[in-house]
Design a protein around this motif. Structure first.
Motif, PDB file in Angstrom:
ATOM      1  N   UNK A   2      31.826  39.180  34.715  1.00  0.00           N
ATOM      2  CA  UNK A   2      31.536  38.688  35.987  1.00  0.00           C
ATOM      3  C   UNK A   2      32.422  39.272  37.222  1.00  0.00           C
ATOM      4  N   UNK A   3      33.847  39.196  36.811  1.00  0.00           N
ATOM      5  CA  UNK A   3      34.854  39.941  37.459  1.00  0.00           C
ATOM      6  C   UNK A   3      34.565  41.289  38.141  1.00  0.00           C
ATOM      7  N   UNK A   4      34.063  42.324  36.920  1.00  0.00           N
ATOM      8  CA  UNK A   4      33.635  43.615  37.198  1.00  0.00           C
ATOM      9  C   UNK A   4      32.247  43.530  37.804  1.00  0.00           C
ATOM     10  N   UNK A  28      44.647  49.264  49.063  1.00  0.00           N
ATOM     11  CA  UNK A  28      46.139  49.023  49.094  1.00  0.00           C
ATOM     12  C   UNK A  28      46.001  47.286  48.704  1.00  0.00           C
ATOM     13  N   UNK A  29      45.494  46.663  49.368  1.00  0.00           N
ATOM     14  CA  UNK A  29      45.581  45.101  49.462  1.00  0.00           C
ATOM     15  C   UNK A  29      44.992  44.600  47.950  1.00  0.00           C
ATOM     16  N   UNK A  30      44.841  45.477  47.002  1.00  0.00           N
ATOM     17  CA  UNK A  30      44.547  45.144  45.530  1.00  0.00           C
ATOM     18  C   UNK A  30      43.110  44.756  45.276  1.00  0.00           C
ATOM     19  N   UNK A  31      42.120  45.024  46.279  1.00  0.00           N
ATOM     20  CA  UNK A  31      40.621  44.808  46.107  1.00  0.00           C
ATOM     21  C   UNK A  31      39.946  45.834  45.546  1.00  0.00           C
ATOM     22  N   UNK A  32      39.144  45.860  44.468  1.00  0.00           N
ATOM     23  CA  UNK A  32      38.576  47.052  44.137  1.00  0.00           C
ATOM     24  C   UNK A  32      36.998  47.015  44.007  1.00  0.00           C
TER      25      UNK A  32
END
Length: 226
Positions: A176-178, A67-71
């Motif tokens: 890098x982000x993934x 819910x906080x947007x973290x994946x």
């Protein structure tokens, strides 16, 4: 899970004998095929399951968002008759993961009603699902346990060493982000850890690829990391 029997199963010999019959019967449950473009969701988190999806060839990635947007990225799979949605099919719950096509691919769509009728008539086919789901569960739990109980530095170092030693089912990312999301962290933290490993002379970076320089030294670092 994969349609074909897993080699590490206690029942692999029996399942290999039964596999041609199971595969033929399973494909009789196919309603149609659908083309997915790169980046398109095959399954979406929270979606009500309407079909099973069988990817005979092609790369897909799996992630889950909070819910906080973290994946959290589970990784990328080079499919070889992989089935998606099977867990939700048996539990009758909404989809837990986002399954995303990493490239354009043709996907076989399996009718849930037809599959239910098949398994009711041929209960021995349940063994394919139970053995595969047990193997996938253990692999996933191993990943989650490492992420939960160890530091980011340890997990990244261990992942690099493990990949240098053997082939793995879940691939890494070149973004890098993934890749950071695969360790449940941010790009900034991921870059800092990689920089530290490079400065220690354990790995080197060529473009987006990180290579292990000295596997023994890296293993020593992992074994003695506090």
């Amino acid at each position: 899970m994969q349609l074909k029997p897993y080699s590490q199963s206690r029942f692999s010999s029996h399942l290999n004998t039964l596999y041609p019959e199971f595969k033929e019967a399973f494909y009789l449950c196919q309603s149609h095929s659908q083309y997915f473009q790169a980046g398109e969701d095959i399954l979406r988190q929270g979606q009500v399951l309407k079909h099973l999806y069988l990817v005979s060839v092609g790369r897909v990635s799996m992630n889950i968002a909070a819910v906080n947007g973290r994946r959290f990225q589970l990784g990328e799979v080079e499919c070889d008759y992989h089935i998606f949605g099977e867990m939700e099919y048996f539990t009758d719950t909404v989809c837990q993961w986002n399954v995303v096509a990493a490239e354009g691919m043709q996907v076989d769509i399996i009718c849930l009603n037809a599959l239910t009728e098949l398994l009711a008539k041929r209960p021995e086919f349940h063994l394919f699902f139970s053995c595969a789901l047990a193997a996938d569960y253990q692999d996933s739990l191993d990943i989650y346990t490492h992420r939960l109980l160890h530091s980011i530095t340890y997990n990244i170092a261990y992942d690099l060493w493990h990949r240098s030693q053997s082939s793995v089912m879940l691939g890494s990312f070149d973004k890098v982000c993934m890749e950071a999301e695969r360790f449940g962290t941010t790009s900034r933290v991921y870059r800092r850890v990689v920089k530290d490993l490079i400065e220690k002379g354990l790995v080197e970076k060529h473009g987006t690829e990180i290579r292990v320089i000295d596997t023994d030294a890296l293993k020593f670092f992992i074994d003695h990391y506090q």
